[in-house]
Design a protein around this motif. Structure first.
Motif, PDB file in Angstrom:
ATOM      1  N   ALA A  13     -11.880   5.521  27.070  1.00  0.00           N
ATOM      2  CA  ALA A  13     -13.137   4.834  26.767  1.00  0.00           C
ATOM      3  C   ALA A  13     -13.631   5.276  25.395  1.00  0.00           C
ATOM      4  CB  ALA A  13     -14.186   5.166  27.826  1.00  0.00           C
ATOM      5  N   ASP A  14     -14.479   4.470  24.796  1.00  0.00           N
ATOM      6  CA  ASP A  14     -15.096   4.862  23.531  1.00  0.00           C
ATOM      7  C   ASP A  14     -15.914   6.133  23.745  1.00  0.00           C
ATOM      8  OD1 ASP A  14     -14.062   2.548  22.455  1.00  0.00           O
ATOM      9  OD2 ASP A  14     -15.967   1.479  22.391  1.00  0.00           O
ATOM     10  N   LEU A  15     -15.851   7.046  22.786  1.00  0.00           N
ATOM     11  CA  LEU A  15     -16.648   8.278  22.841  1.00  0.00           C
ATOM     12  C   LEU A  15     -17.509   8.374  21.597  1.00  0.00           C
ATOM     13  CD1 LEU A  15     -14.235  11.138  23.978  1.00  0.00           C
ATOM     14  CD2 LEU A  15     -15.871   9.883  25.351  1.00  0.00           C
ATOM     15  N   ARG A  16     -18.702   8.901  21.770  1.00  0.00           N
ATOM     16  CA  ARG A  16     -19.562   9.215  20.639  1.00  0.00           C
ATOM     17  C   ARG A  16     -19.911  10.689  20.760  1.00  0.00           C
ATOM     18  NH1 ARG A  16     -24.935   9.455  20.347  1.00  0.00           N
ATOM     19  NH2 ARG A  16     -25.836   9.510  18.281  1.00  0.00           N
ATOM     20  N   LEU A  17     -19.524  11.442  19.752  1.00  0.00           N
ATOM     21  CA  LEU A  17     -19.801  12.873  19.714  1.00  0.00           C
ATOM     22  C   LEU A  17     -20.967  13.087  18.755  1.00  0.00           C
ATOM     23  CD1 LEU A  17     -16.078  13.868  19.196  1.00  0.00           C
ATOM     24  CD2 LEU A  17     -17.298  13.787  21.352  1.00  0.00           C
ATOM     25  N   LEU A  40     -15.249   7.673  18.433  1.00  0.00           N
ATOM     26  CA  LEU A  40     -13.799   7.550  18.633  1.00  0.00           C
ATOM     27  C   LEU A  40     -13.568   6.366  19.567  1.00  0.00           C
ATOM     28  CD1 LEU A  40     -12.923  11.302  19.213  1.00  0.00           C
ATOM     29  CD2 LEU A  40     -12.579   9.982  17.131  1.00  0.00           C
ATOM     30  N   ALA A  41     -12.706   5.460  19.141  1.00  0.00           N
ATOM     31  CA  ALA A  41     -12.451   4.250  19.923  1.00  0.00           C
ATOM     32  C   ALA A  41     -11.444   4.495  21.032  1.00  0.00           C
ATOM     33  CB  ALA A  41     -11.936   3.148  19.003  1.00  0.00           C
ATOM     34  N   ALA A  42     -11.639   3.805  22.140  1.00  0.00           N
ATOM     35  CA  ALA A  42     -10.673   3.862  23.237  1.00  0.00           C
ATOM     36  C   ALA A  42      -9.309   3.442  22.710  1.00  0.00           C
ATOM     37  CB  ALA A  42     -11.112   2.935  24.366  1.00  0.00           C
ATOM     38  N   GLY A  43      -8.272   4.056  23.231  1.00  0.00           N
ATOM     39  CA  GLY A  43      -6.915   3.709  22.831  1.00  0.00           C
ATOM     40  C   GLY A  43      -6.293   4.679  21.856  1.00  0.00           C
ATOM     41  N   ILE A  44      -7.110   5.550  21.229  1.00  0.00           N
ATOM     42  CA  ILE A  44      -6.552   6.554  20.319  1.00  0.00           C
ATOM     43  C   ILE A  44      -5.654   7.476  21.144  1.00  0.00           C
ATOM     44  CG2 ILE A  44      -7.064   8.530  18.842  1.00  0.00           C
ATOM     45  CD1 ILE A  44      -9.674   7.194  18.101  1.00  0.00           C
ATOM     46  N   GLU A  45      -4.464   7.746  20.635  1.00  0.00           N
ATOM     47  CA  GLU A  45      -3.511   8.566  21.377  1.00  0.00           C
ATOM     48  C   GLU A  45      -3.452   9.987  20.840  1.00  0.00           C
ATOM     49  OE1 GLU A  45       0.299   6.685  21.777  1.00  0.00           O
ATOM     50  OE2 GLU A  45      -0.557   4.969  22.838  1.00  0.00           O
ATOM     51  N   ARG A 113      -5.061  17.111  21.109  1.00  0.00           N
ATOM     52  CA  ARG A 113      -4.988  16.896  19.664  1.00  0.00           C
ATOM     53  C   ARG A 113      -4.649  15.419  19.458  1.00  0.00           C
ATOM     54  NH1 ARG A 113      -4.982  20.070  15.474  1.00  0.00           N
ATOM     55  NH2 ARG A 113      -4.661  21.912  16.763  1.00  0.00           N
ATOM     56  N   LEU A 114      -5.628  14.691  18.920  1.00  0.00           N
ATOM     57  CA  LEU A 114      -5.434  13.266  18.684  1.00  0.00           C
ATOM     58  C   LEU A 114      -4.553  13.048  17.459  1.00  0.00           C
ATOM     59  CD1 LEU A 114      -9.087  12.077  19.368  1.00  0.00           C
ATOM     60  CD2 LEU A 114      -7.132  11.990  20.924  1.00  0.00           C
ATOM     61  N   ASP A 115      -3.871  11.920  17.420  1.00  0.00           N
ATOM     62  CA  ASP A 115      -2.964  11.610  16.315  1.00  0.00           C
ATOM     63  C   ASP A 115      -3.692  11.510  14.977  1.00  0.00           C
ATOM     64  OD1 ASP A 115      -0.976  11.594  18.191  1.00  0.00           O
ATOM     65  OD2 ASP A 115      -0.796   9.406  18.277  1.00  0.00           O
ATOM     66  N   ASN A 116      -5.006  11.239  15.001  1.00  0.00           N
ATOM     67  CA  ASN A 116      -5.767  11.138  13.756  1.00  0.00           C
ATOM     68  C   ASN A 116      -6.234  12.508  13.249  1.00  0.00           C
ATOM     69  OD1 ASN A 116      -7.885  11.817  15.426  1.00  0.00           O
ATOM     70  ND2 ASN A 116      -8.963   9.874  15.216  1.00  0.00           N
ATOM     71  N   PHE A 128      -9.068  10.489  29.754  1.00  0.00           N
ATOM     72  CA  PHE A 128      -7.770  10.103  29.203  1.00  0.00           C
ATOM     73  C   PHE A 128      -6.921   9.394  30.238  1.00  0.00           C
ATOM     74  CE2 PHE A 128      -9.223  13.728  26.781  1.00  0.00           C
ATOM     75  CZ  PHE A 128      -9.047  13.292  25.484  1.00  0.00           C
ATOM     76  N   ALA A 129      -6.024   8.544  29.737  1.00  0.00           N
ATOM     77  CA  ALA A 129      -5.019   7.871  30.559  1.00  0.00           C
ATOM     78  C   ALA A 129      -3.662   8.180  29.966  1.00  0.00           C
ATOM     79  CB  ALA A 129      -5.276   6.369  30.571  1.00  0.00           C
TER      80      ALA A 129
END
Length: 131
Positions: A13-17, A40-45, A113-116, A128-129
């Motif tokens: 899901a979208d997250l706002r920190l 952070l947008a949903a779908g970031i791996e 650790r996100l890919d970005n 997470f999924a």
């Protein structure tokens, strides 16, 4: 879903920190007057780096279920039939809370650790999924 170290995941899901920001090199006690937010947008791996499991607190009903179940197991065969039946009814009345507790007994948080390049730490695994 139970996540494992090294597993590839996707933000569900979208997250706002949001919160205060401390520039690199400053001690946390010397926080400036900076505030920021990151979306952070949903779908970031990313990749799971750590999984921490936490036991949930037992409610009064769960503790009572365990106490009565133990009493029934240890002394039920020695009890008068009416007392044993009453105890079995009490255990049965608390069984639903016990089953619910067992389903969510362990609560896991993860470090991913996100890919970005961002690192999310102490996040509930439900965020997470599998990728």
């Amino acid at each position: 879903m139970t996540l494992n170290v090294g597993q590839r995941v996707r933000l569900a899901a979208d997250l706002r920190l949001a919160g205060s920001v401390t520039p690199a090199g400053e001690l946390p006690e010397e926080t400036g007057a900076f505030a920021a937010s990151v979306a952070l947008a949903a779908g970031i791996e990313g990749t799971v780096e750590r999984v921490d499991e936490h036991h949930r607190q037992q409610s009064h009903e769960v503790r009572e279920y365990l106490r009565l179940k133990s009493l029934l197991g240890d002394f039920g065969h020695q009890m008068p039939p009416a007392s044993r039946k009453h105890l079995e009814e009490q255990v049965g009345a608390l069984e639903e809370q016990w089953v619910a507790y067992q389903r969510r007994m362990l609560h896991a948080t993860v470090r991913v650790r996100l890919d970005n390049g961002f690192v999310l730490d102490d996040v509930p695994e439900e965020a997470f999924a599998s990728a």
